[in-house]
Design a protein around this motif. Sequence first.
Motif, PDB file in Angstrom:
ATOM      1  N   LEU A 105       0.821  -1.216   0.000  1.00 49.21           N
ATOM      2  CA  LEU A 105       0.000   0.000   0.000  1.00 49.21           C
ATOM      3  C   LEU A 105       0.854   1.264   0.000  1.00 49.21           C
ATOM      4  O   LEU A 105       0.609   2.175  -0.784  1.00 49.21           O
ATOM      5  N   ALA A 106       1.843   1.320   0.884  1.00 41.80           N
ATOM      6  CA  ALA A 106       2.676   2.518   0.973  1.00 41.80           C
ATOM      7  C   ALA A 106       3.866   2.484   0.028  1.00 41.80           C
ATOM      8  O   ALA A 106       4.498   3.518  -0.203  1.00 41.80           O
ATOM      9  N   ARG A 107       4.203   1.312  -0.504  1.00 40.23           N
ATOM     10  CA  ARG A 107       5.340   1.162  -1.415  1.00 40.23           C
ATOM     11  C   ARG A 107       6.638   1.631  -0.763  1.00 40.23           C
ATOM     12  O   ARG A 107       7.438   2.329  -1.370  1.00 40.23           O
ATOM     13  N   ARG A 108       6.833   1.229   0.480  1.00 36.57           N
ATOM     14  CA  ARG A 108       8.048   1.615   1.215  1.00 36.57           C
ATOM     15  C   ARG A 108       8.732   0.374   1.757  1.00 36.57           C
ATOM     16  O   ARG A 108       8.084  -0.624   2.060  1.00 36.57           O
ATOM     17  N   ARG A 109      10.047   0.486   1.896  1.00 33.92           N
ATOM     18  CA  ARG A 109      10.800  -0.582   2.534  1.00 33.92           C
ATOM     19  C   ARG A 109      10.649  -0.485   4.044  1.00 33.92           C
ATOM     20  O   ARG A 109      10.564   0.617   4.593  1.00 33.92           O
ATOM     21  N   ALA A 110      10.635  -1.632   4.696  1.00 30.37           N
ATOM     22  CA  ALA A 110      10.441  -1.651   6.142  1.00 30.37           C
ATOM     23  C   ALA A 110      11.547  -0.897   6.861  1.00 30.37           C
ATOM     24  O   ALA A 110      11.285  -0.131   7.799  1.00 30.37           O
ATOM     25  N   GLY A 111      12.792  -1.092   6.449  1.00 39.21           N
ATOM     26  CA  GLY A 111      13.902  -0.407   7.099  1.00 39.21           C
ATOM     27  C   GLY A 111      13.783   1.101   6.992  1.00 39.21           C
ATOM     28  O   GLY A 111      14.069   1.828   7.956  1.00 39.21           O
ATOM     29  N   GLU A 112      13.362   1.590   5.845  1.00 41.06           N
ATOM     30  CA  GLU A 112      13.184   3.032   5.642  1.00 41.06           C
ATOM     31  C   GLU A 112      12.108   3.577   6.566  1.00 41.06           C
ATOM     32  O   GLU A 112      12.283   4.641   7.191  1.00 41.06           O
ATOM     33  N   PHE A 113      11.010   2.860   6.700  1.00 42.78           N
ATOM     34  CA  PHE A 113       9.914   3.334   7.546  1.00 42.78           C
ATOM     35  C   PHE A 113      10.316   3.351   9.015  1.00 42.78           C
ATOM     36  O   PHE A 113      10.114   4.343   9.714  1.00 42.78           O
ATOM     37  N   PHE A 114      10.863   2.242   9.517  1.00 42.14           N
ATOM     38  CA  PHE A 114      11.196   2.158  10.933  1.00 42.14           C
ATOM     39  C   PHE A 114      12.293   3.154  11.305  1.00 42.14           C
ATOM     40  O   PHE A 114      12.316   3.676  12.418  1.00 42.14           O
ATOM     41  N   SER A 115      13.191   3.426  10.386  1.00 42.79           N
ATOM     42  CA  SER A 115      14.215   4.443  10.642  1.00 42.79           C
ATOM     43  C   SER A 115      13.588   5.824  10.750  1.00 42.79           C
ATOM     44  O   SER A 115      13.935   6.617  11.641  1.00 42.79           O
ATOM     45  N   GLY A 116      12.643   6.124   9.854  1.00 40.82           N
ATOM     46  CA  GLY A 116      11.990   7.426   9.898  1.00 40.82           C
ATOM     47  C   GLY A 116      11.088   7.605  11.090  1.00 40.82           C
ATOM     48  O   GLY A 116      10.935   8.712  11.615  1.00 40.82           O
ATOM     49  N   ALA A 117      10.472   6.514  11.564  1.00 43.36           N
ATOM     50  CA  ALA A 117       9.532   6.588  12.687  1.00 43.36           C
ATOM     51  C   ALA A 117      10.198   6.366  14.035  1.00 43.36           C
ATOM     52  O   ALA A 117       9.516   6.428  15.066  1.00 43.36           O
ATOM     53  N   ALA A 118      11.497   6.125  14.070  1.00 38.86           N
ATOM     54  CA  ALA A 118      12.187   5.770  15.317  1.00 38.86           C
ATOM     55  C   ALA A 118      11.988   6.779  16.448  1.00 38.86           C
ATOM     56  O   ALA A 118      11.721   6.381  17.593  1.00 38.86           O
ATOM     57  N   PRO A 119      12.112   8.095  16.215  1.00 41.91           N
ATOM     58  CA  PRO A 119      11.911   9.041  17.324  1.00 41.91           C
ATOM     59  C   PRO A 119      10.525   8.942  17.960  1.00 41.91           C
ATOM     60  O   PRO A 119      10.397   8.979  19.187  1.00 41.91           O
ATOM     61  N   ALA A 120       9.495   8.797  17.139  1.00 41.76           N
ATOM     62  CA  ALA A 120       8.136   8.667  17.684  1.00 41.76           C
ATOM     63  C   ALA A 120       7.985   7.365  18.460  1.00 41.76           C
ATOM     64  O   ALA A 120       7.321   7.324  19.504  1.00 41.76           O
ATOM     65  N   GLN A 121       8.590   6.303  17.976  1.00 46.20           N
ATOM     66  CA  GLN A 121       8.492   5.016  18.664  1.00 46.20           C
ATOM     67  C   GLN A 121       9.170   5.074  20.031  1.00 46.20           C
ATOM     68  O   GLN A 121       8.678   4.497  21.010  1.00 46.20           O
ATOM     69  N   LEU A 122      10.299   5.775  20.116  1.00 45.65           N
ATOM     70  CA  LEU A 122      11.003   5.888  21.395  1.00 45.65           C
ATOM     71  C   LEU A 122      10.173   6.666  22.415  1.00 45.65           C
ATOM     72  O   LEU A 122      10.091   6.288  23.586  1.00 45.65           O
ATOM     73  N   VAL A 123       9.557   7.764  21.960  1.00 50.16           N
ATOM     74  CA  VAL A 123       8.727   8.561  22.882  1.00 50.16           C
ATOM     75  C   VAL A 123       7.518   7.753  23.333  1.00 50.16           C
ATOM     76  O   VAL A 123       7.165   7.738  24.520  1.00 50.16           O
ATOM     77  N   ALA A 124       6.879   7.058  22.413  1.00 51.43           N
ATOM     78  CA  ALA A 124       5.702   6.252  22.772  1.00 51.43           C
ATOM     79  C   ALA A 124       6.074   5.136  23.744  1.00 51.43           C
ATOM     80  O   ALA A 124       5.343   4.853  24.693  1.00 51.43           O
ATOM     81  N   PHE A 125       7.229   4.519  23.532  1.00 59.42           N
ATOM     82  CA  PHE A 125       7.641   3.425  24.405  1.00 59.42           C
ATOM     83  C   PHE A 125       7.949   3.915  25.810  1.00 59.42           C
ATOM     84  O   PHE A 125       7.606   3.266  26.801  1.00 59.42           O
ATOM     85  N   SER A 126       8.579   5.072  25.919  1.00 61.20           N
ATOM     86  CA  SER A 126       8.982   5.555  27.238  1.00 61.20           C
ATOM     87  C   SER A 126       7.839   6.173  28.023  1.00 61.20           C
ATOM     88  O   SER A 126       7.891   6.232  29.258  1.00 61.20           O
ATOM     89  N   THR A 127       6.791   6.651  27.342  1.00 57.94           N
ATOM     90  CA  THR A 127       5.694   7.318  28.039  1.00 57.94           C
ATOM     91  C   THR A 127       4.398   6.514  28.037  1.00 57.94           C
ATOM     92  O   THR A 127       3.503   6.810  28.827  1.00 57.94           O
ATOM     93  N   SER A 128       4.290   5.515  27.141  1.00 56.25           N
ATOM     94  CA  SER A 128       3.048   4.735  26.982  1.00 56.25           C
ATOM     95  C   SER A 128       1.866   5.656  26.699  1.00 56.25           C
ATOM     96  O   SER A 128       0.755   5.414  27.152  1.00 56.25           O
ATOM     97  N   SER A 129       2.097   6.726  25.951  1.00 56.23           N
ATOM     98  CA  SER A 129       1.045   7.700  25.682  1.00 56.23           C
ATOM     99  C   SER A 129       1.037   8.064  24.204  1.00 56.23           C
ATOM    100  O   SER A 129       2.022   8.600  23.693  1.00 56.23           O
TER     101      SER A 129
END
Length: 335
Positions: free
Chosen positions: A252-276
Amino acid sequence: SDRTRMLAGVGFGVLSVALGWNGFVEAWVAPFGEIFLRLLKLSAVPLVVTSLVCGVASLSDARRLSHLGARTIVLYLVTTAVAVTLGLLVSDLARPGVGLSADVRDRLMAAYGGGGAPRRPEGPAGPLGPLVAMVPENVFGAASANSAMLQVVVVSLLLGVVMLQIDRAKAAPVLGFFGGLNEAVLAAVGLVMRVAPVGVFGLMASMVSVAAGDDPGQLVEIVGSLGRYCVAVLAALAVHVALVYLPMLRFLARRRAGEFFSGAAPAQLVAFSTSSSYAALPVTLRCCEKRLGVSEGVAGFVVPLGATVNMDGSAIHQAVATTFIAQAAGVTLGA
């Protein structure tokens, strides 16, 4: 780092149990975690309102909004249904709540049994009751409670659509106000996140201290049971990512998984540390727009709506948690 904060809080909580410092933790450490959570909740309503209004209004075409909205809602409903099903299946197979002793179960029930979630708005009985409950009678009443966030989303979407219908010159002052307020809220969330190390430390230390009580031996039993619970949640999340998100990225997005997870890493870290989801919302918006190349209008509409409606991780967590609590309490869940 975020992981260091959590481990430090857990370590201090274990130390407080071993040394009998539970009272000190509850009086002098836990309040900092509570303050941090309250600050995050404080920003939730204004952040959702301003992001949605600005995002919808920036689409500049009601037909584009209806097309994007229909696809988004369908996608959110399907992925959430899959997430809940996976959570229930994995927890039923893993049975993480089996094995707690009666003493530990009774003490945990006494400590947490009365902490029910805030009552959500209710509609009339019948199949359309939930739909009626989404529409508030009083916008200020809905905005006064985070438990009525879906009503806030409905009002925000309605206001954004209205901005598309009226003359752009007359809508400009209103959009300017919401745009400025959105920037102010994002800046405020940034300030709140600066105290995240202290807040996360306090939350983790308090959680360990309350769970263990005065008996360090019970902490080992609880940690073992919670460890099985965490493994069950992580297993369900991994299956969901593999079966749902990775194919969506590819086809659907036509993106590689590595590219996506690298771009979303800052948001994932904040979500993991705050659970919010709300605390991670401003970082998620920046990641979508700056790191993943999503347009401002699409990100402004999809991301705040997803933070409220599309919580696949929370759906898995709640499905596993429900089964875990029932198993720990010795309750058989019926069909």
